[in-house]
Design an enzyme around this catalytic site. Structure first.
Site, PDB file in Angstrom:
ATOM      1  N   LYS A 140       1.051  -1.105   0.169  1.00 21.55           N
ATOM      2  CA  LYS A 140      -0.043  -0.141   0.028  1.00 21.55           C
ATOM      3  C   LYS A 140       0.968   1.208  -0.010  1.00 21.55           C
ATOM      4  O   LYS A 140       1.453   1.669   0.940  1.00 21.55           O
ATOM      5  CB  LYS A 140      -0.840   0.076   1.206  1.00 21.55           C
ATOM      6  CG  LYS A 140      -1.880   1.171   1.251  1.00 21.55           C
ATOM      7  CD  LYS A 140      -3.098   0.951   0.400  1.00 21.55           C
ATOM      8  CE  LYS A 140      -4.093   1.988   0.974  1.00 21.55           C
ATOM      9  NZ  LYS A 140      -5.414   1.806   0.346  1.00 21.55           N
ATOM     10  N   CYS A 195     -19.932  -6.481  -4.939  1.00 24.99           N
ATOM     11  CA  CYS A 195     -20.997  -6.298  -4.347  1.00 24.99           C
ATOM     12  C   CYS A 195     -20.791  -5.724  -2.932  1.00 24.99           C
ATOM     13  O   CYS A 195     -20.316  -6.550  -1.935  1.00 24.99           O
ATOM     14  CB  CYS A 195     -21.778  -7.481  -4.278  1.00 24.99           C
ATOM     15  SG  CYS A 195     -22.423  -8.053  -5.785  1.00 24.99           S
ATOM     16  N   PRO A 255     -18.967 -11.496  -4.868  1.00 24.26           N
ATOM     17  CA  PRO A 255     -20.063 -11.484  -3.954  1.00 24.26           C
ATOM     18  C   PRO A 255     -19.872 -10.737  -2.772  1.00 24.26           C
ATOM     19  O   PRO A 255     -18.738 -10.495  -2.278  1.00 24.26           O
ATOM     20  CB  PRO A 255     -20.386 -12.899  -3.734  1.00 24.26           C
ATOM     21  CG  PRO A 255     -18.875 -13.574  -3.677  1.00 24.26           C
ATOM     22  CD  PRO A 255     -18.234 -12.979  -4.764  1.00 24.26           C
ATOM     23  N   TYR A 256     -20.773 -10.281  -2.179  1.00 24.24           N
ATOM     24  CA  TYR A 256     -20.796  -9.847  -0.845  1.00 24.24           C
ATOM     25  C   TYR A 256     -20.280 -10.651   0.229  1.00 24.24           C
ATOM     26  O   TYR A 256     -20.828 -11.881   0.288  1.00 24.24           O
ATOM     27  CB  TYR A 256     -22.143  -8.942  -0.489  1.00 24.24           C
ATOM     28  CG  TYR A 256     -22.276  -8.711   1.071  1.00 24.24           C
ATOM     29  CD1 TYR A 256     -21.705  -7.316   1.420  1.00 24.24           C
ATOM     30  CD2 TYR A 256     -22.514  -9.295   1.918  1.00 24.24           C
ATOM     31  CE1 TYR A 256     -21.570  -6.773   2.584  1.00 24.24           C
ATOM     32  CE2 TYR A 256     -22.775  -8.883   3.598  1.00 24.24           C
ATOM     33  CZ  TYR A 256     -22.064  -7.481   3.590  1.00 24.24           C
ATOM     34  OH  TYR A 256     -21.896  -6.958   4.944  1.00 24.24           O
ATOM     35  N   LEU A 257     -19.363 -10.242   0.847  1.00 23.19           N
ATOM     36  CA  LEU A 257     -18.790 -11.126   1.938  1.00 23.19           C
ATOM     37  C   LEU A 257     -18.548 -10.403   3.261  1.00 23.19           C
ATOM     38  O   LEU A 257     -18.269  -9.478   3.401  1.00 23.19           O
ATOM     39  CB  LEU A 257     -17.051 -11.154   1.469  1.00 23.19           C
ATOM     40  CG  LEU A 257     -16.936 -12.036   0.243  1.00 23.19           C
ATOM     41  CD1 LEU A 257     -15.286 -11.854   0.139  1.00 23.19           C
ATOM     42  CD2 LEU A 257     -17.314 -13.501   0.127  1.00 23.19           C
TER      43      LEU A 257
END
EC number: 6.3.3.3
Length: 226
Positions: A39, A169, A200-202
């Site tokens: 980062k 998501c 997908p939404y986790l």
């Protein structure tokens, strides 16, 4: 040696989810290949702490995140509050070192593709100047199509090597919502950039098995062979 920048359309697009999912995927399915996380700039508490917690990295904090500022603001503003300058040679030298030591280096950008990293440069400029293959994360929501088109246009204008788009998501979404708000075929047709799939939404973003499984659903083979 493989280096990839993960950026997004905005601050909460899902860059960290995709970065950790890819790291979990490669560590799970290709354990012989070493993976490093970078980062370059961070404002406020966040990703470097999560990286170390998830992956028990041997990298010291300053190698994961060479430039850190306390205030959760755009880096030039956060640096100004601390009366510091932003020297991009430090994260660049860190990246060079990681490339020499690891098979894969995942670089997570700050904010969105158009977010400032200095008073003169954006994440898009960094991607171009560092010659990084780039993935764009687009959150699945109303307006996703326009966000994708605008950010791809920015990437092209800046000369970014944009390899693919990943839909994410950020909230639980039905198949109908995904198809209507972020139709992959339409986004690909408008941008001429492949959509590699949908994350997908986790609910639990610290579950390495779920992260690896989510990344495994993406069309990574097409991306890596491009």
């Amino acid at each position: 040696m493989f280096t990839l920048l993960i950026t997004g359309t905005d601050t909460d697009a899902g860059k960290t989810v995709l970065t950790t999912a890819l790291a979990a995927y490669w560590r799970t399915y290709f354990p012989s290949q070493s993976v490093a996380l970078l980062k370059p700039l961070q404002s406020g508490v966040g990703d470097r702490e999560l990286y170390r917690e998830l992956f028990a990295l041997n990298q010291p904090p300053e190698e994961i995140n060479p430039l850190y500022f306390q205030a959760p603001l755009a880096p030039p503003l956060a640096a100004e509050l601390e009366q510091r300058s932003i020297d991009l040679s430090l994260p660049w030298q860190t990246l060079v070192k990681l490339r020499q030591s690891y098979d894969r280096v995942l670089v997570e950008g700050v904010g969105g593709l158009g977010s400032p990293i200095t008073w003169e440069l954006t994440v898009a400029d960094l991607a171009r100047d560092w010659g990084l293959a780039t993935l764009l994360v687009v959150p699945v929501k109303l307006g996703a199509i326009g966000q994708a088109v605008a950010n791809v246009a920015l990437a092209r204008q800046a000369g970014v090597n944009l390899k693919g788009i990943v839909l994410n998501c950020v909230q639980p979404r039905s198949e109908t919502e995904i198809a209507q708000w972020a139709p992959a075929d339409l986004i690909t047709n408008l941008t001429q950039i492949p959509v590699l799939g949908v994350l997908p939404y986790l609910g639990d973003r610290t579950n390495l098995a779920q992260l690896a499984a989510a990344a495994a659903q993406l069309d990574l083979e097409a991306f890596l062979s491009a």
